[in-house]
Design an enzyme around this catalytic site. Structure first.
Site, short mmCIF file in Angstrom:
data_model
loop_
_atom_site.label_atom_id
_atom_site.label_comp_id
_atom_site.label_asym_id
_atom_site.label_seq_id
_atom_site.Cartn_x
_atom_site.Cartn_y
_atom_site.Cartn_z
N ARG A 379 0.86 -1.18 0.00
CA ARG A 379 0.00 0.00 0.00
C ARG A 379 0.89 1.23 0.00
NH1 ARG A 379 -2.69 -0.45 5.94
NH2 ARG A 379 -3.03 -2.53 5.09
N ASP A 424 1.20 -5.85 9.39
CA ASP A 424 0.20 -6.63 10.12
C ASP A 424 -0.94 -7.05 9.20
OD1 ASP A 424 1.58 -6.46 12.47
OD2 ASP A 424 0.48 -4.72 13.21
N GLU A 425 -1.20 -6.26 8.18
CA GLU A 425 -2.32 -6.52 7.27
C GLU A 425 -1.83 -7.06 5.92
OE1 GLU A 425 -4.40 -2.81 7.26
OE2 GLU A 425 -5.05 -3.00 9.34
N SER A 426 -0.63 -7.65 5.95
CA SER A 426 -0.07 -8.39 4.80
C SER A 426 0.43 -7.49 3.66
CB SER A 426 -1.09 -9.40 4.24
OG SER A 426 -1.46 -10.31 5.24
#
Length: 500
Positions: A379, A424-426
Site C-alpha cells: 500500500r 500486520d495486514e499483509s
C-alpha cells in the site's frame, strides 16, 4: 462476540492453533480438554441450512390400489431426492465455510509471521508484541504446512553466519575449489550465466599473460567484486568475517538488490547486477555514489553493459578510439557465437517495470509480491517522496542536536507506525519501501529505523539474503570510492617473507 452455538465449527477442531481473534469470532472451537471424538461429533452437529419450503399440493381424486402403490414409490423417490438436495445444499454450505476458513487461516498465517518478526527483530524502534507465531503443524492431510517465513529466515542467518573460526577456514578452503559455490556462499547471491561467459571473453582477449580483470584498464575501468573470485584473489588469503564479503565493493548508496561488478577508476561511477530476488534474473544498473542515490538501468547482461559504457560513458581519444572499436567488435562476435542476446534489454526492462509497485528514492523501482486484484502485498505511504524528503531533511539540519532530532522523529514516527501496521495486514512491501527510502536518504541518524523496517519487510517477503547484506552494510557504511575492497590491506600468503 457471537454465540458459539450458531457459528460454524472450525475445520481443525481441537487441533486449531490460531490465536487470531477474528478467526475465533467467526468459527466455533471445542474446549481444549474435550476429547477428539466429541469434537468430531460437534462438527457433525453443526447447524444445517433449513430445507426449502414445499409448495402446497392441490387435492386429487381418489386413486386405485395400483395408483396408490405408484404414489408410494414416487413419494419414496421424491423423498430420496429431497434428502439428496438437502445434502447437496449442506455440502455447498460446508464447502463455502471451508473456503472462508482457509482464507481466514491464510490471513492468520501472515499475521502470525508478522508477530514473530516483531517479537524477534532487534530494531531499535520496533516494540515486541505479546502474540508470537507458533510452529505447530495443522492436521490437514492433503498438504504439508511450511514453517513461518520468519523461522526460515532465522535459520538461514544461523546457517550462514553462526560458525566458528575453524569451521570458517575449512569451509573457505573447500569453497575455493568451486568459484560459483564460493560466490553464492560468501556473497549470498547466484551469478547469471553471462557473468561466467564474460569472464571467458576477458580471458580469451587477454594476451601475453595479461590479467583478464585488467582488460579494460586502458579505458579507466576495472572488474571487481565477484570477478575477484574468478581472478583467484581470495585463494591465498585467510577467511574474512562473513560481513566483510558482503561489504566488498559496496558503495554508500548500494541497496541489497545491487552488486558492483565494474568501476570507473577514481570516481564514484560503478556498474553491477540489480536483482529483485537473490537468485532471480538480473539487469545491469549504474550509479554515481558521489552525486546521489539514483540508479539507471543500462543493459540486461555484461556484454551489453560494456558496449553501452564504451559508447556513452567513456571519453575516447585518438589514442584509445581504435582499441575501443576493436573491443566492441570482439564483444559482438563473441556474443553472437555464444548466442548471448544484445537486443533484449528494452523488453526485459519493460517486463520488470510492470512488476514494480513504486519508484522509491533510488528510482530503480521496488518489486515485491503484490496481488493487483485483491490489492494485498503493498500500500502507498501516507506521504509523497517530496514531503518525505522534507521530513527527513530535519534530521540533517539537527546536526546531532537531540531536541531537534526528537522533533524530527515526531514527524517520521507516524509513517513508521503506518508501515508496521501495513505489515500486520499483509502489505509487506510498504515496510521495504520506507526502509529503502530512509537508507537512500543517507543520514546516519536514520540507520536504525531503516534497518528495523528492512529486516521486517525482507523477512516477510522471504529474502533473508538481503537482510544479511543490509545489516553488514550498515555496520560499516563508507562514503567515497576508496577503501571499498576488503583485499586492499591483505597480506597474501603466496608472497615470500623477506625476514625468513
Amino acid at each position: 462476540m457471537a454465540d458459539n452455538s450458531v457459528k460454524p465449527a472450525c475445520k481443525y477442531g481441537i487441533k486449531c492453533y490460531r490465536q487470531n481473534q477474528a478467526h475465533k469470532d467467526q468459527f466455533s472451537h471445542p474446549p481444549k480438554d474435550r476429547p477428539k471424538d466429541d469434537d468430531d461429533d460437534r462438527r457433525s452437529k453443526s447447524p444445517q441450512p433449513p430445507a426449502k419450503k414445499q409448495k402446497p399440493s392441490t387435492p386429487s381424486p381418489p386413486e386405485s390400489d395400483s395408483d396408490a402403490d405408484d404414489e408410494k414409490r414416487s413419494d419414496g423417490v421424491n423423498e430420496t431426492k429431497s434428502k439428496s438436495d438437502d445434502e447437496n445444499r449442506s455440502e455447498d454450505e460446508d464447502k463455502e465455510g471451508s473456503e472462508n476458513d482457509e482464507e481466514e487461516d491464510s490471513k492468520s498465517e501472515k499475521n502470525d509471521a508478522v508477530a514473530e518478526i516483531e517479537s524477534n527483530s532487534n530494531g531499535s524502534n520496533g516494540s515486541s508484541k505479546n502474540d508470537t507465531a507458533t510452529d505447530e503443524a495443522t492436521d490437514e492431510p492433503s498438504s504439508t504446512t511450511a514453517e513461518p517465513v520468519g523461522v526460515r529466515c532465522s535459520e538461514f542467518i544461523k546457517e550462514n553466519f553462526d560458525k566458528g573460526p575453524h569451521a570458517q577456514r575449512a569451509e573457505h578452503k573447500k569453497l575455493l575449489e568451486s568459484p560459483a559455490d564460493f560466490i553464492s556462499s560468501k556473497f549470498l547471491v547466484k551469478m547469471p550465466n553471462d557473468f561466467y561467459a564474460f569472464w571467458e571473453f576477458c580471458e580469451a582477449e587477454s594476451k601475453n599473460n595479461a590479467k583478464p580483470e585488467a582488460l579494460f584498464k586502458k579505458f579507466g575501468l576495472s572488474l571487481v567484486g565477484p570477478f575477484d573470485v574468478l581472478a583467484k584473489k581470495f585463494d591465498n588469503v585467510d577467511p574474512f568475517e562473513p560481513g566483510d564479503y558482503l561489504r566488498h565493493w559496496r558503495f554508500y548508496y548500494d541497496p541489497p538488490e545491487f552488486q558492483t561488478l565494474l568501476v570507473k577508476d577514481k570516481s564514484g561511477i560503478h556498474y553491477g547486477y540489480w536483482r529483485d530476488e537473490p537468485s532471480g534474473e538480473c539487469l545491469i544498473a549504474r550509479n554515481d555514489a558521489t552525486k546521489n542515490c539514483e540508479f539507471d538501468f543500462i543493459a540486461d547482461n555484461m556484454f551489453g553493459a560494456v558496449l553501452y559504457i564504451l559508447e556513452k560513458d567513456i571519453r575516447l581519444s585518438p589514442f584509445n578510439r581504435p582499441a575501443a572499436l576493436a573491443l566492441k567488435k570482439s564483444i559482438e562476435n563473441f556474443a553472437h557465437r555464444k548466442q548471448i542476446p544484445l537486443k533484449t534489454f528494452s523488453a526485459k526492462l519493460k517486463a520488470r517495470n510492470l512488476k514494480t509497485v513504486c519508484k522509491t528514492f533510488h528510482k530503480a523501482g521496488l518489486a515485491v509480491p503484490y496481488n493487483r486484484k485483491t490489492e494485498v502485498g503493498y500500500r502507498q505511504l501516507g506521504e509523497s517522496d517530496a514531503n518525505l524528503k522534507k521530513i527527513l531533511s530535519k534530521f540533517t539540519e539537527a546536526k546531532g542536536d537531540k531536541t531537534l532530532i526528537t522533533a524530527a522523529m515526531d514527524k517520521l514516527q507516524p509513517l513508521i507506525t503506518a508501515a508496521n501496521i501495513a505489515c500486520d495486514e499483509s502489505d509487506f512491501g510498504t515496510a521495504v519501501e520506507l526502509g529503502t527510502d530512509l537508507f537512500c536518504f543517507g543520514e546516519p541518524e536514520l540507520h536504525s529505523d531503516a534497518l528495523q523496517l528492512l529486516v521486517t519487510g525482507y523477512k516477510l517477503v522471504n529474502k533473508p539474503q538481503f537482510i544479511a547484506i543490509i545489516k553488514a552494510h550498515l555496520e560499516n557504511r563508507t562514503k567515497g570510492y576508496t577503501g571499498l575492497s576488503i583485499l586492499d590491506s591483505v597480506k597474501r600468503s603466496d608472497v615470500p617473507d623477506s625476514t625468513k
